[in-house]
Design an enzyme around this catalytic site. Sequence first.
Site, PDB file in Angstrom:
ATOM      1  CG  HIS A 178      -1.906  -1.058   1.314  1.00 59.08           C
ATOM      2  ND1 HIS A 178      -1.905  -2.008   2.299  1.00 59.08           N
ATOM      3  CD2 HIS A 178      -2.964  -1.344   0.512  1.00 59.08           C
ATOM      4  CE1 HIS A 178      -2.928  -2.833   2.110  1.00 59.08           C
ATOM      5  NE2 HIS A 178      -3.580  -2.454   1.037  1.00 59.08           N
ATOM      6  N   GLY A 198      -2.506  -2.341  -7.230  1.00 65.67           N
ATOM      7  CA  GLY A 198      -1.360  -3.247  -7.333  1.00 65.67           C
ATOM      8  C   GLY A 198      -1.604  -4.344  -8.357  1.00 65.67           C
ATOM      9  CE  LYS A 199       2.223  -4.146 -13.842  1.00 61.13           C
ATOM     10  NZ  LYS A 199       3.521  -4.386 -14.512  1.00 61.13           N
ATOM     11  CE  LYS A 200      -0.891 -10.811  -2.994  1.00 62.78           C
ATOM     12  NZ  LYS A 200      -2.289 -10.522  -2.609  1.00 62.78           N
TER      13      LYS A 200
END
Length: 274
Positions: free
Chosen positions: A34, A144-146
């Site tokens: 974050h 986020g790409k997660k």
Amino acid sequence: MVIARSIEALLEAKKGYGGEIGFVPTMGALHGGHLALIQTARSQNDHLVVSVFVNPTQFLEGEDLDCYPRREEADSKICELAGVDILFMPTTDQMYEKDELTIGAPLRGGYILDGAKRPGHFDGMLQIVMKLLNVTTASRAYFGKKDAQQLFLISQMARTYFLPCQIIPCEIVRDNLGLALSSRNAYLSVDEKRRALSLSRSLKRATRMVMSGNLNAKEITEEMRDVLADTDKIEYIAIVDRNFKSIGEVKIADTIILVAAWVGQTRLIDNIWI
Ligand code: PAF
């Protein structure tokens, strides 16, 4: 930093803002992932809004809504130190009305992989993101790409509904052993944390195969399955293009390799963009 707990307080706090607003939506229990989103957003915008809202509509019956980590004080401190202008922490009543109009995830993209395992999850996620983008009037929002499928669907929603907000993808942040940072890592015991590393290890193995010229999705998946033997249950291993269509061969610069697996009572996801 202003802490806004209602829509009115948020609107009041950003009254008079002249420049562009960057926005980082979160469900709190903030971690380094974050923080990276917040720092990027801080550097690219005049004003910065972060939301902390554990959104009930994206949890399925029996999921971890009630025990999802809530750390309001620590989250406020992190935001303050990171230069956030407004921390928006609304109540559920502020965000939802009864019997409201809903938007739904598309049938294919929204009901495969995580959407197949968690049917309805992406509907609730898109519903709240749409509301948050509208109420913050952000020029840019950071994800986020997660959560690759989430990012894909939010980008599609922004396109479909002509939202005046740029969706900015940000890199996955990992701990020094390779575990992708997630608020749900807080559930893991020491032994589970060790076993959770097999997710990132399986992705590293996949990357090595690709680097050595093996682009065959089936063979890569099989190798990954071996590495993931340390987890308690593999939910999926998927090799897709950037539009989330399954592919038989890795295409460099147009592939995402994803994995979801359970370690103990915790469901973990990870991926790599190739
Ligand atoms: O990724 C998350 O934390 C959530 O899905 C989001 C985008 C804040 C919506 O509740």
